[in-house]
Motif scaffolding. Structure first.
Motif, PDB file in Angstrom:
ATOM      1  N   CYS A  11       0.830  -1.215   0.000  1.00 39.49           N
ATOM      2  CA  CYS A  11       0.000   0.000   0.000  1.00 39.49           C
ATOM      3  C   CYS A  11       0.859   1.257   0.000  1.00 39.49           C
ATOM      4  O   CYS A  11       0.521   2.243  -0.659  1.00 39.49           O
ATOM      5  CB  CYS A  11      -0.932  -0.002   1.200  1.00 39.49           C
ATOM      6  SG  CYS A  11      -2.232  -1.235   1.073  1.00 39.49           S
ATOM      7  N   LEU A  12       1.964   1.216   0.709  1.00 40.96           N
ATOM      8  CA  LEU A  12       2.874   2.353   0.701  1.00 40.96           C
ATOM      9  C   LEU A  12       3.434   2.576  -0.701  1.00 40.96           C
ATOM     10  O   LEU A  12       3.547   3.717  -1.157  1.00 40.96           O
ATOM     11  CB  LEU A  12       4.009   2.116   1.702  1.00 40.96           C
ATOM     12  CG  LEU A  12       4.922   3.283   1.989  1.00 40.96           C
ATOM     13  CD1 LEU A  12       4.137   4.441   2.587  1.00 40.96           C
ATOM     14  CD2 LEU A  12       6.015   2.853   2.946  1.00 40.96           C
ATOM     15  N   ALA A  13       3.749   1.503  -1.408  1.00 40.77           N
ATOM     16  CA  ALA A  13       4.230   1.627  -2.787  1.00 40.77           C
ATOM     17  C   ALA A  13       3.172   2.260  -3.676  1.00 40.77           C
ATOM     18  O   ALA A  13       3.475   3.118  -4.508  1.00 40.77           O
ATOM     19  CB  ALA A  13       4.623   0.252  -3.331  1.00 40.77           C
ATOM     20  N   VAL A  14       1.916   1.873  -3.493  1.00 39.11           N
ATOM     21  CA  VAL A  14       0.834   2.457  -4.286  1.00 39.11           C
ATOM     22  C   VAL A  14       0.671   3.932  -3.971  1.00 39.11           C
ATOM     23  O   VAL A  14       0.583   4.772  -4.875  1.00 39.11           O
ATOM     24  CB  VAL A  14      -0.485   1.690  -4.049  1.00 39.11           C
ATOM     25  CG1 VAL A  14      -1.661   2.412  -4.672  1.00 39.11           C
ATOM     26  CG2 VAL A  14      -0.380   0.272  -4.580  1.00 39.11           C
ATOM     27  N   TRP A  15       0.649   4.295  -2.692  1.00 43.12           N
ATOM     28  CA  TRP A  15       0.505   5.701  -2.305  1.00 43.12           C
ATOM     29  C   TRP A  15       1.653   6.545  -2.844  1.00 43.12           C
ATOM     30  O   TRP A  15       1.438   7.651  -3.338  1.00 43.12           O
ATOM     31  CB  TRP A  15       0.447   5.838  -0.780  1.00 43.12           C
ATOM     32  CG  TRP A  15      -0.893   5.559  -0.197  1.00 43.12           C
ATOM     33  CD1 TRP A  15      -1.296   4.401   0.409  1.00 43.12           C
ATOM     34  CD2 TRP A  15      -2.023   6.433  -0.147  1.00 43.12           C
ATOM     35  NE1 TRP A  15      -2.593   4.504   0.814  1.00 43.12           N
ATOM     36  CE2 TRP A  15      -3.059   5.751   0.495  1.00 43.12           C
ATOM     37  CE3 TRP A  15      -2.251   7.724  -0.586  1.00 43.12           C
ATOM     38  CZ2 TRP A  15      -4.306   6.310   0.704  1.00 43.12           C
ATOM     39  CZ3 TRP A  15      -3.502   8.291  -0.366  1.00 43.12           C
ATOM     40  CH2 TRP A  15      -4.503   7.584   0.263  1.00 43.12           C
ATOM     41  N   MET A  28      10.697   4.477  -9.232  1.00 40.52           N
ATOM     42  CA  MET A  28      11.501   4.443  -8.006  1.00 40.52           C
ATOM     43  C   MET A  28      10.625   4.268  -6.763  1.00 40.52           C
ATOM     44  O   MET A  28      11.027   3.617  -5.803  1.00 40.52           O
ATOM     45  CB  MET A  28      12.342   5.722  -7.884  1.00 40.52           C
ATOM     46  CG  MET A  28      13.442   5.832  -8.909  1.00 40.52           C
ATOM     47  SD  MET A  28      14.571   4.431  -8.883  1.00 40.52           S
ATOM     48  CE  MET A  28      15.359   4.673  -7.317  1.00 40.52           C
ATOM     49  N   ALA A  29       9.431   4.844  -6.791  1.00 36.36           N
ATOM     50  CA  ALA A  29       8.536   4.734  -5.640  1.00 36.36           C
ATOM     51  C   ALA A  29       8.021   3.315  -5.444  1.00 36.36           C
ATOM     52  O   ALA A  29       7.834   2.874  -4.312  1.00 36.36           O
ATOM     53  CB  ALA A  29       7.359   5.693  -5.807  1.00 36.36           C
ATOM     54  N   ILE A  30       7.810   2.587  -6.522  1.00 37.29           N
ATOM     55  CA  ILE A  30       7.243   1.243  -6.388  1.00 37.29           C
ATOM     56  C   ILE A  30       8.313   0.171  -6.180  1.00 37.29           C
ATOM     57  O   ILE A  30       8.061  -0.853  -5.560  1.00 37.29           O
ATOM     58  CB  ILE A  30       6.346   0.907  -7.600  1.00 37.29           C
ATOM     59  CG1 ILE A  30       5.362  -0.189  -7.242  1.00 37.29           C
ATOM     60  CG2 ILE A  30       7.159   0.518  -8.807  1.00 37.29           C
ATOM     61  CD1 ILE A  30       4.274  -0.383  -8.259  1.00 37.29           C
ATOM     62  N   ILE A  34       8.304  -2.890  -2.769  1.00 36.31           N
ATOM     63  CA  ILE A  34       8.000  -4.231  -3.270  1.00 36.31           C
ATOM     64  C   ILE A  34       9.233  -5.127  -3.188  1.00 36.31           C
ATOM     65  O   ILE A  34       9.144  -6.294  -2.797  1.00 36.31           O
ATOM     66  CB  ILE A  34       7.456  -4.171  -4.717  1.00 36.31           C
ATOM     67  CG1 ILE A  34       6.192  -3.318  -4.780  1.00 36.31           C
ATOM     68  CG2 ILE A  34       7.221  -5.564  -5.271  1.00 36.31           C
ATOM     69  CD1 ILE A  34       5.057  -3.774  -3.899  1.00 36.31           C
ATOM     70  N   THR A  35      10.393  -4.588  -3.523  1.00 37.88           N
ATOM     71  CA  THR A  35      11.633  -5.354  -3.391  1.00 37.88           C
ATOM     72  C   THR A  35      11.865  -5.754  -1.942  1.00 37.88           C
ATOM     73  O   THR A  35      12.290  -6.881  -1.662  1.00 37.88           O
ATOM     74  CB  THR A  35      12.824  -4.527  -3.908  1.00 37.88           C
ATOM     75  OG1 THR A  35      12.580  -4.193  -5.280  1.00 37.88           O
ATOM     76  CG2 THR A  35      14.125  -5.293  -3.798  1.00 37.88           C
ATOM     77  N   GLY A  36      11.553  -4.858  -1.028  1.00 36.25           N
ATOM     78  CA  GLY A  36      11.723  -5.156   0.395  1.00 36.25           C
ATOM     79  C   GLY A  36      10.865  -6.315   0.858  1.00 36.25           C
ATOM     80  O   GLY A  36      11.348  -7.229   1.521  1.00 36.25           O
ATOM     81  N   MET A  42       8.032 -12.170   2.734  1.00 40.13           N
ATOM     82  CA  MET A  42       6.699 -11.997   3.311  1.00 40.13           C
ATOM     83  C   MET A  42       5.638 -12.588   2.398  1.00 40.13           C
ATOM     84  O   MET A  42       5.873 -12.822   1.221  1.00 40.13           O
ATOM     85  CB  MET A  42       6.437 -10.508   3.534  1.00 40.13           C
ATOM     86  CG  MET A  42       7.359  -9.901   4.527  1.00 40.13           C
ATOM     87  SD  MET A  42       6.966  -8.181   4.711  1.00 40.13           S
ATOM     88  CE  MET A  42       8.243  -7.725   5.842  1.00 40.13           C
ATOM     89  N   GLU A  43       4.460 -12.811   2.966  1.00 39.97           N
ATOM     90  CA  GLU A  43       3.386 -13.436   2.204  1.00 39.97           C
ATOM     91  C   GLU A  43       2.283 -12.427   1.911  1.00 39.97           C
ATOM     92  O   GLU A  43       1.893 -11.641   2.765  1.00 39.97           O
ATOM     93  CB  GLU A  43       2.801 -14.601   2.996  1.00 39.97           C
ATOM     94  CG  GLU A  43       3.806 -15.710   3.222  1.00 39.97           C
ATOM     95  CD  GLU A  43       3.171 -16.943   3.792  1.00 39.97           C
ATOM     96  OE1 GLU A  43       2.039 -17.265   3.391  1.00 39.97           O
ATOM     97  OE2 GLU A  43       3.804 -17.580   4.628  1.00 39.97           O
TER      98      GLU A  43
END
Length: 100
Positions: A11-15, A28-30, A34-36, A42-43
């Motif tokens: 959700c942070l990537a989307v925002w 760069m924002a996404i 997502i890489t993290g 994580m699932e």
């Protein structure tokens, strides 16, 4: 709960992508959130809804109870991480700007 931090990062990537002004800024924002979550293993419930049946069709011996014991905790964690983690904090920080 599994999946809380995962969906918070998604959700942070989307925002962050929505708030970016350029295409390179969106990329760069996404990429980093997502890489993290992928690097930390994580699932995410939507990913699991694909990967578990794909594993079963590939011959993995997975019981129905094992599927339920994975999907429901991860789904609840994703809901808490997305709605309770990211959206709630944005709502607190910015208030109800849609009514203006």
């Amino acid at each position: 709960m599994p999946g809380v931090l995962c969906n918070a990062l998604v959700c942070l990537a989307v925002w962050m992508t929505v708030s970016a002004r350029t295409t390179s800024g969106m990329i760069m924002a996404i990429v980093w959130p997502i890489t993290g979550f992928v690097a930390m293993g994580m699932e995410h419930s939507v990913a699991n809804m694909y990967m578990i049946p794909a594993g079963i069709l590939s011959g993995a011996d997975i019981s129905f109870s094992a599927v339920l014991n994975n999907i429901f905790p991860v789904l609840l964690g994703n809901i808490v991480g997305g709605a309770g983690g990211v959206a709630l904090f944005y709502r607190i920080a910015y208030g109800n700007t849609a009514a203006e």
